[in-house]
Scaffold this active site. Structure first.
Site: not given
Ligand SMILES: *Cc1c(COP(=O)(O)O)cnc(C)c1O
Length: 399
Positions: A118, A189
């Protein structure tokens, strides 16, 4: 709880149910949002017991910042989804990522970070971690050999699978094995899988980070994140850091996430079906140079997806054979796809991916002049296909 043997679809309907009122023997089905700042105690004994249990690392209700019943229920949901033993909530997905880094790294430490993560992780690196004397090395997870990149001070291996923008599947069990050999904590993630279709902890990662903003919330109306682990020692570090940094999420947002997650199984399956239909349509169009969607048999990550995932979702990208100017006409001509960041809600979205953000991804091999990322929503797929067809025709006519 996390060890409950029931199917996740059942657990998602039976977590966060309100208790019966002892006087009336009645209760609503869902837990209401329990909002507070101050928690009051019946007597000093009760307060001191809470303090003692908190000092021992237990989750106790002592002050509003860590949340009350609604938060506990949502933590349980994330533990069920990710098959973890401990969950820590954060006010956004990015702040959950920040919580993981701040919990696991100290001045002088080094971390290896996959180059497809990200995008804002780069901002965390430049704006915060580098000032704290923490160094990150970005690497290409399917090309570089981790063994040659590990330093004596490397502590963390941070990845995202499938990767942001192009959905590059990673071999988490193989990465976990390497991390174990070098004594690194593997953090993944898992926003794409959201614990429902992909479970990094079960595949060997020690920490899973999820943006609940996306599929868990599912309705594009809240920001929320979670850090989940099944390692008690790591949990203690996250717990202390979360407390010290003052992380807090509102009971209303926790409640919205609880409400949204009940339909996660249905939504995810429909997003996946619709996305596959759209992919099959786009694969036949000559304007499309390449599709990125691991559930598609032509995707290089398909074998890993079949091995490690139990489903797919609405995320896909397409490299277009159109010059940037015509790609812009295509995006603007779409009527059912909103132009916007984020994804995981009920609605279809389109994003024209900037060449700069692709440049750092070694998985990207210049497959076309322009890349669009699509989130395929819950609309009827035939309507989405008709919309894409008219927009591609418009773009071609603009040559
Ligand atoms: C959107 C996203 C984030 C961050 O999330 P937010 O709630 O927008 O801060 C982190 N990792 C991935 C893969 C995302 O798509």
């Amino acid at each position: 709880m996390a060890s409950d043997s029931k199917h996740i679809d059942t657990l998602l309907q039976h977590t966060g149910i309100a208790d019966f009122d002892p006087a009336s023997g009645a209760a609503p089905v869902g837990l209401p949002p329990v909002r507070t700042s101050t928690v009051r105690f019946q007597n000093l004994d009760a307060l001191e017991t809470a303090e003692r249990r908190k000092a021992a690392g237990e989750r106790v209700v002592a002050y509003g910042r860590m949340g009350l019943d609604t938060h506990v229920a949502l933590e349980d949901v994330f533990k069920h989804l990710e098959q973890g033993t401990h969950c820590y909530l954060a006010p956004s997905g990015l702040s959950a990522i920040t919580l993981a880094f701040m919990s696991l790294l100290s001045a002088g430490d080094h971390a290896l970070v996959a180059d497809n993560v990200y995008g804002p992780v780069h901002a965390l690196d430049h704006a915060v971690l580098s000032r704290m004397g923490i160094e990150l090395t970005f690497f290409a997870p399917n090309h570089d050999d981790i063994d040659t990149l590990v330093r004596p001070n490397t502590r963390v291996l941070y990845v995202e699978s499938p990767g942001s923008l192009l959905f590059e599947m990673l071999d988490i069990p193989a990465l976990a094995e390497k991390a174990r050999r070098h004594g690194l904590v593997l953090v993944s993630d898992n926003t794409w899988g959201s614990g429902y279709i992909y479970k990094p902890l079960a595949l060997g990662a020690q920490v899973s980070v999820v943006a609940g903003t996306k599929y868990v919330g599912g309705h594009s109306d809240l920001m929320l994140g979670a850090v989940v682990t099944n390692d008690a020692g790591i949990a203690q570090r996250i717990n202390k850091t979360q407390y010290a940094m003052g992380y807090s999420i509102s009971a209303d947002d926790a409640w919205l996430a609880l409400r949204g997650v009940r339909t996660l199984p249905l939504r995810m399956a429909q997003h996946a079906r619709n996305a596959l239909r759209v992919c099959e349509f786009l694969a036949e169009r000559e304007e499309v140079a390449r599709l990125y969607h691991p559930a598609l048999p032509s995707d290089p990550g398909h074998a890993l997806w079949r091995r490690d995932c139990t489903g797919s979702n609405g995320m896909m990208a397409a490299a277009l054979r159109l010059p940037m100017a015509q790609a812009r006409v295509f995006v603007d001509a779409l009527k059912l796809f909103s132009i916007g960041y984020s994804w995981g809600g009920f609605e279809s979205l389109v994003q024209l991916v900037s060449p700069q953000s692709l440049a750092g991804h070694r998985y990207w091999r210049g497959d076309g002049p322009a890349v669009v990322r699509l989130h395929i929503g819950l609309e009827a797929p035939e309507d989405l296909i008709e919309d894409l067809a008219q927009a591609l025709d418009r773009a071609r006519g603009a040559a």
